[in-house]
Design an enzyme around this catalytic site. Structure first.
Site, PDB file in Angstrom:
ATOM      1  N   CYS A 197       0.837  -1.241  -0.035  1.00 33.53           N
ATOM      2  CA  CYS A 197      -0.039   0.029  -0.104  1.00 33.53           C
ATOM      3  C   CYS A 197       0.944   1.275   0.143  1.00 33.53           C
ATOM      4  O   CYS A 197       0.183   2.380  -0.352  1.00 33.53           O
ATOM      5  CB  CYS A 197      -0.821   0.122   1.212  1.00 33.53           C
ATOM      6  SG  CYS A 197      -0.238   0.010   2.629  1.00 33.53           S
ATOM      7  N   ASP A 209       2.612   2.719   2.602  1.00 36.30           N
ATOM      8  CA  ASP A 209       2.770   3.118   3.835  1.00 36.30           C
ATOM      9  C   ASP A 209       4.218   3.033   4.204  1.00 36.30           C
ATOM     10  O   ASP A 209       4.919   1.926   4.152  1.00 36.30           O
ATOM     11  CB  ASP A 209       1.917   2.423   4.949  1.00 36.30           C
ATOM     12  CG  ASP A 209       0.561   2.582   4.658  1.00 36.30           C
ATOM     13  OD1 ASP A 209       0.002   3.496   4.078  1.00 36.30           O
ATOM     14  OD2 ASP A 209      -0.171   1.687   5.232  1.00 36.30           O
ATOM     15  N   CYS A 231      -1.262  -2.669   8.275  1.00 36.03           N
ATOM     16  CA  CYS A 231      -0.886  -1.540   8.962  1.00 36.03           C
ATOM     17  C   CYS A 231      -0.582  -1.818  10.281  1.00 36.03           C
ATOM     18  O   CYS A 231       0.316  -1.170  10.560  1.00 36.03           O
ATOM     19  CB  CYS A 231      -1.902  -0.610   8.818  1.00 36.03           C
ATOM     20  SG  CYS A 231      -2.454  -0.232   7.267  1.00 36.03           S
TER      21      CYS A 231
END
Length: 122
Positions: free
Chosen positions: A33, A35, A102
């Site tokens: 993603c 991040d 996450c």
């Protein structure tokens, strides 16, 4: 959907920023993603006296970064190493399954910062 706690930590993240003279720095990223997370720790007498973060990512990444700083602050190095990916997610009253990576990132970032501290301390 995000829990109220996730939204609270995303809207009002705790311990944002950088520790200039950090004792340990952990940088992790998630290629899925995009991040990117950096965790800074300050250690006094074997305890994490300060923990801060800088995160570029989605709302869940910011919320998990904020939560990991609260979970780790004041703990001994050994206690902080016991904080798991599930602890972060549970403390936020859960994360959507698609966002679980996450919470993994936040715990990994903290553990990387502690490993960096240990290397520098030798």
């Amino acid at each position: 959907m995000y829990s109220e706690k996730v939204m609270e930590h995303f809207s009002n993240p705790r311990n944002v920023g950088e520790i200039e003279d950090a004792d340990g720095i952990g940088e992790v990223g998630n290629p899925v993603c995009g991040d990117l997370m950096t965790i800074f720790i300050k250690v006094d007498d074997g305890r994490l006296s300060d923990v801060k973060f800088k995160t570029f990512g989605c709302g869940a990444a910011i919320a998990t970064s904020s939560m990991i700083t609260e979970l780790a602050k004041g703990k001994t190095i050994e206690e902080a190493l016991e904080i798991t990916r599930d602890d972060v997610a549970d403390s936020l009253d859960g994360l959507p399954p698609v966002k679980m990576h996450c919470s993994n990132l936040a715990a990994d970032g903290l553990h990387a910062a502690i490993e960096d501290y240990k290397k520098k301390s030798k």
